[in-house]
Design a protein around this motif. Structure first.
Motif, short mmCIF file in Angstrom:
data_model
loop_
_atom_site.label_atom_id
_atom_site.label_comp_id
_atom_site.label_asym_id
_atom_site.label_seq_id
_atom_site.Cartn_x
_atom_site.Cartn_y
_atom_site.Cartn_z
N VAL A 133 0.68 -1.58 0.22
CA VAL A 133 -0.12 -0.30 -0.09
C VAL A 133 1.22 0.95 0.28
O VAL A 133 1.94 1.50 1.40
CB VAL A 133 -0.76 -0.28 1.01
CG1 VAL A 133 -1.67 1.25 1.90
CG2 VAL A 133 -1.35 -1.14 0.64
N THR A 134 0.07 2.49 -1.05
CA THR A 134 1.09 2.97 -0.98
C THR A 134 0.79 4.43 -0.33
O THR A 134 -0.46 5.07 -1.65
CB THR A 134 2.66 3.66 -2.25
OG1 THR A 134 2.71 2.17 -2.24
CG2 THR A 134 2.64 4.51 -1.91
N GLU A 135 0.61 5.32 -0.44
CA GLU A 135 0.21 7.24 0.23
C GLU A 135 0.87 8.02 0.31
O GLU A 135 2.28 7.88 1.03
CB GLU A 135 -1.15 6.41 0.72
CG GLU A 135 -2.36 5.43 -0.05
CD GLU A 135 -3.20 5.98 1.86
OE1 GLU A 135 -3.69 7.10 2.55
OE2 GLU A 135 -3.98 4.94 1.60
N ALA A 149 -2.53 0.17 7.20
CA ALA A 149 -1.93 -0.41 5.65
C ALA A 149 -2.01 -2.27 6.19
O ALA A 149 -2.30 -3.11 5.25
CB ALA A 149 -0.97 0.14 5.17
N GLU A 152 -3.92 -3.96 6.66
CA GLU A 152 -5.00 -4.86 5.51
C GLU A 152 -4.75 -5.60 4.60
O GLU A 152 -4.79 -6.92 3.78
CB GLU A 152 -5.28 -3.38 4.41
CG GLU A 152 -6.18 -2.93 3.45
CD GLU A 152 -6.81 -1.97 2.59
OE1 GLU A 152 -7.08 -1.65 1.69
OE2 GLU A 152 -6.83 -1.26 3.51
N ILE A 153 -3.34 -5.72 4.09
CA ILE A 153 -2.47 -6.49 3.34
C ILE A 153 -2.65 -8.12 3.72
O ILE A 153 -2.55 -8.56 3.16
CB ILE A 153 -1.40 -5.96 3.22
CG1 ILE A 153 -0.95 -4.54 2.99
CG2 ILE A 153 0.26 -7.34 3.01
CD1 ILE A 153 0.74 -3.87 3.04
N THR A 185 5.06 3.30 1.11
CA THR A 185 4.67 2.20 0.89
C THR A 185 5.02 1.21 2.61
O THR A 185 5.80 1.33 2.95
CB THR A 185 5.53 2.01 -0.04
OG1 THR A 185 5.50 2.72 -0.69
CG2 THR A 185 5.37 0.47 -0.69
N ARG A 195 -4.03 -8.33 -5.88
CA ARG A 195 -4.74 -6.18 -6.38
C ARG A 195 -5.90 -6.11 -6.23
O ARG A 195 -6.79 -6.97 -6.29
CB ARG A 195 -3.65 -6.07 -7.49
CG ARG A 195 -2.59 -6.07 -8.64
CD ARG A 195 -2.72 -5.04 -9.61
NE ARG A 195 -1.31 -4.77 -10.18
CZ ARG A 195 -0.77 -5.70 -10.83
NH1 ARG A 195 -0.68 -7.23 -11.09
NH2 ARG A 195 0.26 -5.28 -11.03
N ARG A 198 -6.73 -0.92 -1.63
CA ARG A 198 -5.89 -0.08 -2.17
C ARG A 198 -4.08 -1.22 -2.04
O ARG A 198 -3.41 -0.78 -1.81
CB ARG A 198 -5.58 0.55 -0.39
CG ARG A 198 -6.06 1.56 -0.29
CD ARG A 198 -5.83 2.54 1.35
NE ARG A 198 -6.11 2.05 2.06
CZ ARG A 198 -5.07 1.80 3.59
NH1 ARG A 198 -4.72 3.09 3.40
NH2 ARG A 198 -4.83 1.22 4.65
N VAL A 199 -5.02 -1.84 -1.91
CA VAL A 199 -3.27 -3.23 -1.65
C VAL A 199 -3.11 -3.73 -3.24
O VAL A 199 -4.04 -3.80 -3.97
CB VAL A 199 -3.63 -4.36 -0.96
CG1 VAL A 199 -2.64 -5.53 -1.25
CG2 VAL A 199 -4.38 -3.93 0.45
N ASP A 200 -1.46 -3.49 -3.22
CA ASP A 200 -0.84 -3.68 -5.09
C ASP A 200 0.38 -4.26 -5.16
O ASP A 200 0.61 -4.44 -4.39
CB ASP A 200 -0.71 -2.23 -5.87
CG ASP A 200 -1.10 -2.21 -6.67
OD1 ASP A 200 -0.64 -3.23 -7.92
OD2 ASP A 200 -0.77 -1.14 -7.84
#
Length: 288
Positions: A133-135, A149, A152-153, A185, A195, A198-200
């Motif tokens: 997750v990147t913000e 984050a 969530e991952i 990140t 993916r 928010r998770v990529d």
């Protein structure tokens, strides 16, 4: 009918100064029972003494005037107790923060000054596929954001039956430190990163790192950062790149904050062994 007291006598009876009583009148927290329209003199009833005593004790607990007004105006006992409990919980958090700051300062003043070089290591990290997750975040919110984050991952990996290939980590831009806001990140190494939301899927780039391990919660993590930064400045060629952290032991692995281990990693370009270290590369704490 309750007897009345002039403001001076009411101040003596309640240990609230005349100046304070005037302020409470002005903000509507404790209004006098009557004000002489010719002289402006304030009078209070004896029935107001308990209210003044309650206000005084709330202020001794640093409860804001606005919150005291809400407590006094609460429609029922449950609402009143909930407001008071919320303030007490906030005070406990502030006390814990102050105690942590005191402990940290004592450690700086009385802690051992030597022995830090043995904690410095270095390692090369290959390119690593990961769920991430990147913000762009504010530094004041970075810890809360990181926890959300990361949760969530891991929730996504668990839902898809995927296992992590190593400890979670974070990549933090220089702007986050210098300007208190910047890209960050959070990632978990994974062979087939998913993916969703928010998770990529992301490939964490390879890098050479100088490392140090911080033990315990993040309260005093700046001390480890300082030790690592000073060592890199003295003994290696620092690279203008983002700082990394690897969460070797974190909340997911242990509920005991004393058991947590965070590896802090400074990007370097290195051409030989650090002074006092063998030429063969050695892993830092965590065996990675």
């Amino acid at each position: 009918m309750d007897a009345t007291l002039p403001i001076g006598d009411f101040a003596r009876a309640t240990h609230l100064s005349v100046k304070t009583l005037r302020y409470y009148h002005r903000v509507g927290l404790l209004e006098p029972s009557e004000v002489d329209r010719h002289t402006g003199h304030r009078h209070y009833t004896t029935a107001q003494i308990p209210t003044a005593q309650i206000i005084r004790r709330f202020r001794a607990l640093d409860m804001p005037v606005e919150q005291i007004a809400h407590v006094l105006a609460a429609p029922d006992l449950d609402t009143r107790n909930a407001l008071i409990t919320a303030h007490l919980n906030q005070m406990e958090q502030q006390l814990a923060h102050a105690q942590n700051a005191v402990t940290s300062l004592r450690d700086l003043l009385t802690g051992p000054q030597g022995g830090t070089r043995a904690e410095i290591g270095r390692r090369s990290v290959p390119a690593t596929p990961a769920a991430a997750v990147t913000e762009t975040v504010d530094v004041a919110e970075a810890l809360t954001w990181y926890q959300g984050a990361l949760g969530e991952i891991y929730a996504m990996l668990d839902a898809q039956g995927l296992a992590s290939d190593g400890p979670a980590g974070g990549i933090f831009s220089t702007d986050l430190f210098t300007h208190e806001r910047g890209p960050a990140t959070i990632f978990v190494p994974c062979t087939r990163p998913p993916r969703m939301g928010r998770v990529d899927a992301l490939v964490i780039p390879p890098v050479e790192l100088a490392t140090i391990v911080h033990r315990g919660p993040h309260t005093n993590i700046d001390l480890a950062y300082g030790t690592l930064g000073a060592y890199v400045a003295d003994h290696a060629l620092a690279v203008d790149g983002p700082i990394r952290e690897y969460y070797v032991v974190a909340r997911r692995e242990s509920a005991d904050p004393a058991a947590w281990r965070t590896e802090i990693c400074w990007p370097i370009f290195h051409t030989g062994p650090f002074p006092g270290e063998p030429a063969t590369p050695t892993d830092s704490d965590g065996g990675r």
